[in-house]
Design a protein around this motif. Sequence first.
Motif, PDB file in Angstrom:
ATOM      1  N   SER A  96      -4.549  11.358 -15.860  1.00 16.41           N
ATOM      2  CA  SER A  96      -4.868   9.960 -16.185  1.00 16.41           C
ATOM      3  C   SER A  96      -4.111   9.005 -15.271  1.00 16.41           C
ATOM      4  N   GLU A  97      -2.848   9.278 -15.032  1.00 14.53           N
ATOM      5  CA  GLU A  97      -2.053   8.422 -14.147  1.00 14.53           C
ATOM      6  C   GLU A  97      -2.548   8.515 -12.713  1.00 14.53           C
ATOM      7  N   LEU A  98      -2.840   9.726 -12.284  1.00 11.39           N
ATOM      8  CA  LEU A  98      -3.328   9.931 -10.924  1.00 11.39           C
ATOM      9  C   LEU A  98      -4.593   9.118 -10.672  1.00 11.39           C
ATOM     10  N   LEU A  99      -5.570   9.233 -11.557  1.00 12.04           N
ATOM     11  CA  LEU A  99      -6.843   8.544 -11.339  1.00 12.04           C
ATOM     12  C   LEU A  99      -6.684   7.030 -11.415  1.00 12.04           C
ATOM     13  N   HIS A 100      -5.867   6.542 -12.332  1.00 12.10           N
ATOM     14  CA  HIS A 100      -5.618   5.095 -12.387  1.00 12.10           C
ATOM     15  C   HIS A 100      -4.916   4.616 -11.116  1.00 12.10           C
ATOM     16  N   ASN A 101      -3.971   5.392 -10.635  1.00 12.52           N
ATOM     17  CA  ASN A 101      -3.253   4.990  -9.428  1.00 12.52           C
ATOM     18  C   ASN A 101      -4.098   5.120  -8.174  1.00 12.52           C
ATOM     19  N   VAL A 102      -5.010   6.081  -8.126  1.00 14.33           N
ATOM     20  CA  VAL A 102      -5.964   6.149  -7.013  1.00 14.33           C
ATOM     21  C   VAL A 102      -6.822   4.884  -7.018  1.00 14.33           C
ATOM     22  N   ALA A 103      -7.245   4.454  -8.205  1.00 17.89           N
ATOM     23  CA  ALA A 103      -8.027   3.220  -8.316  1.00 17.89           C
ATOM     24  C   ALA A 103      -7.224   2.018  -7.828  1.00 17.89           C
TER      25      ALA A 103
ATOM     26  N   LEU B 193       0.830  -1.198   0.000  1.00 17.11           N
ATOM     27  CA  LEU B 193       0.000   0.000   0.000  1.00 17.11           C
ATOM     28  C   LEU B 193       0.874   1.262   0.000  1.00 17.11           C
ATOM     29  N   GLY B 194       1.974   1.220   0.714  1.00 19.04           N
ATOM     30  CA  GLY B 194       2.887   2.367   0.752  1.00 19.04           C
ATOM     31  C   GLY B 194       3.445   2.697  -0.627  1.00 19.04           C
ATOM     32  N   ALA B 195       3.859   1.672  -1.368  1.00 18.02           N
ATOM     33  CA  ALA B 195       4.379   1.903  -2.720  1.00 18.02           C
ATOM     34  C   ALA B 195       3.279   2.448  -3.626  1.00 18.02           C
ATOM     35  N   ALA B 196       2.069   1.922  -3.492  1.00 20.59           N
ATOM     36  CA  ALA B 196       0.949   2.418  -4.312  1.00 20.59           C
ATOM     37  C   ALA B 196       0.673   3.893  -4.015  1.00 20.59           C
ATOM     38  N   LEU B 197       0.727   4.263  -2.742  1.00 20.98           N
ATOM     39  CA  LEU B 197       0.513   5.660  -2.371  1.00 20.98           C
ATOM     40  C   LEU B 197       1.633   6.553  -2.903  1.00 20.98           C
ATOM     41  N   LEU B 198       2.872   6.061  -2.836  1.00 22.26           N
ATOM     42  CA  LEU B 198       4.011   6.821  -3.361  1.00 22.26           C
ATOM     43  C   LEU B 198       3.869   7.022  -4.868  1.00 22.26           C
ATOM     44  N   ILE B 199       3.525   5.963  -5.578  1.00 21.05           N
ATOM     45  CA  ILE B 199       3.345   6.065  -7.033  1.00 21.05           C
ATOM     46  C   ILE B 199       2.225   7.058  -7.347  1.00 21.05           C
ATOM     47  N   THR B 200       1.162   7.007  -6.582  1.00 28.93           N
ATOM     48  CA  THR B 200       0.040   7.934  -6.786  1.00 28.93           C
ATOM     49  C   THR B 200       0.509   9.373  -6.579  1.00 28.93           C
ATOM     50  N   TRP B 201       1.277   9.600  -5.541  1.00 29.59           N
ATOM     51  CA  TRP B 201       1.798  10.944  -5.264  1.00 29.59           C
ATOM     52  C   TRP B 201       2.730  11.401  -6.386  1.00 29.59           C
TER      53      TRP B 201
ATOM     54  N   ILE C 228     -16.748  -1.971  -0.905  1.00 34.17           N
ATOM     55  CA  ILE C 228     -16.713  -0.511  -0.781  1.00 34.17           C
ATOM     56  C   ILE C 228     -15.474   0.067  -1.472  1.00 34.17           C
ATOM     57  N   PRO C 229     -14.249  -0.341  -1.084  1.00 34.67           N
ATOM     58  CA  PRO C 229     -13.098   0.220  -1.814  1.00 34.67           C
ATOM     59  C   PRO C 229     -13.029  -0.246  -3.274  1.00 34.67           C
ATOM     60  N   PHE C 230     -13.468  -1.489  -3.571  1.00 31.30           N
ATOM     61  CA  PHE C 230     -13.513  -1.908  -4.972  1.00 31.30           C
ATOM     62  C   PHE C 230     -14.414  -0.966  -5.772  1.00 31.30           C
ATOM     63  N   SER C 231     -15.571  -0.631  -5.221  1.00 31.15           N
ATOM     64  CA  SER C 231     -16.515   0.264  -5.903  1.00 31.15           C
ATOM     65  C   SER C 231     -15.939   1.665  -6.067  1.00 31.15           C
ATOM     66  N   LEU C 232     -15.241   2.143  -5.045  1.00 23.53           N
ATOM     67  CA  LEU C 232     -14.613   3.468  -5.153  1.00 23.53           C
ATOM     68  C   LEU C 232     -13.578   3.489  -6.276  1.00 23.53           C
ATOM     69  N   GLY C 233     -12.861   2.386  -6.439  1.00 24.64           N
ATOM     70  CA  GLY C 233     -11.911   2.278  -7.547  1.00 24.64           C
ATOM     71  C   GLY C 233     -12.613   2.315  -8.891  1.00 24.64           C
ATOM     72  N   ILE C 234     -13.716   1.593  -9.009  1.00 24.70           N
ATOM     73  CA  ILE C 234     -14.483   1.592 -10.257  1.00 24.70           C
ATOM     74  C   ILE C 234     -15.051   2.982 -10.538  1.00 24.70           C
ATOM     75  N   ILE C 235     -15.526   3.654  -9.505  1.00 26.83           N
ATOM     76  CA  ILE C 235     -16.048   5.017  -9.675  1.00 26.83           C
ATOM     77  C   ILE C 235     -14.938   5.955 -10.151  1.00 26.83           C
ATOM     78  N   THR C 236     -13.755   5.810  -9.582  1.00 30.78           N
ATOM     79  CA  THR C 236     -12.615   6.647  -9.977  1.00 30.78           C
ATOM     80  C   THR C 236     -12.274   6.444 -11.449  1.00 30.78           C
ATOM     81  N   ILE C 237     -12.192   5.198 -11.864  1.00 26.68           N
ATOM     82  CA  ILE C 237     -11.886   4.890 -13.265  1.00 26.68           C
ATOM     83  C   ILE C 237     -13.040   5.335 -14.169  1.00 26.68           C
ATOM     84  N   GLY C 238     -14.267   5.111 -13.710  1.00 23.58           N
ATOM     85  CA  GLY C 238     -15.428   5.547 -14.479  1.00 23.58           C
ATOM     86  C   GLY C 238     -15.428   7.047 -14.694  1.00 23.58           C
ATOM     87  N   TYR C 239     -15.089   7.787 -13.653  1.00 27.37           N
ATOM     88  CA  TYR C 239     -14.998   9.245 -13.750  1.00 27.37           C
ATOM     89  C   TYR C 239     -14.003   9.644 -14.834  1.00 27.37           C
ATOM     90  N   TYR C 240     -12.845   8.982 -14.841  1.00 28.86           N
ATOM     91  CA  TYR C 240     -11.827   9.307 -15.841  1.00 28.86           C
ATOM     92  C   TYR C 240     -12.325   8.997 -17.252  1.00 28.86           C
TER      93      TYR C 240
END
Length: 121
Positions: free
Chosen positions: A63-70, A48-56, A99-111
């Motif tokens: 596009s990268e931000l939203l995919h990495n948030v997902a 999770l730490g690496a995923a957060l770092l990559i997101t940052w 719940i977090p799976f759905s938030l990821g789908i919403i994030t990608i859907g938004y993009y």
Amino acid sequence: MSDKEELYCIPSRYRKTENLHIVFWLVKDLCWVMLWKPLGLIMIIPTLGAALLITWQTRAIKSELLHNVAVVFWITANAYWMLSEFYSTDDSLRYYAVIPFSLGIITIGYYYLGLFSKKVR
């Protein structure tokens, strides 16, 4: 490649982090399937730490931000699901991972809906 095609390039230090992140994620999931509870629990932190770092690191590229948030939501759901299987006798708790799976789908859907609407305009 056409002259108008945009070239995607990331710094090698970011690519190294992404590659290491894959290793962390695979080890975490291996721990899950092998029921190695203590190591699986520990591996949530670097995964999770690496995923957060990559997101940052990619926050300037929408596009990268939203995919990495997902991806962060995906790993969160994945880790919660693993923990619910490891440490709970109530099978119904794993369904909260939706719940977090759905938030990821919403994030990608938004993009992609935003991208699609831009192309239509």
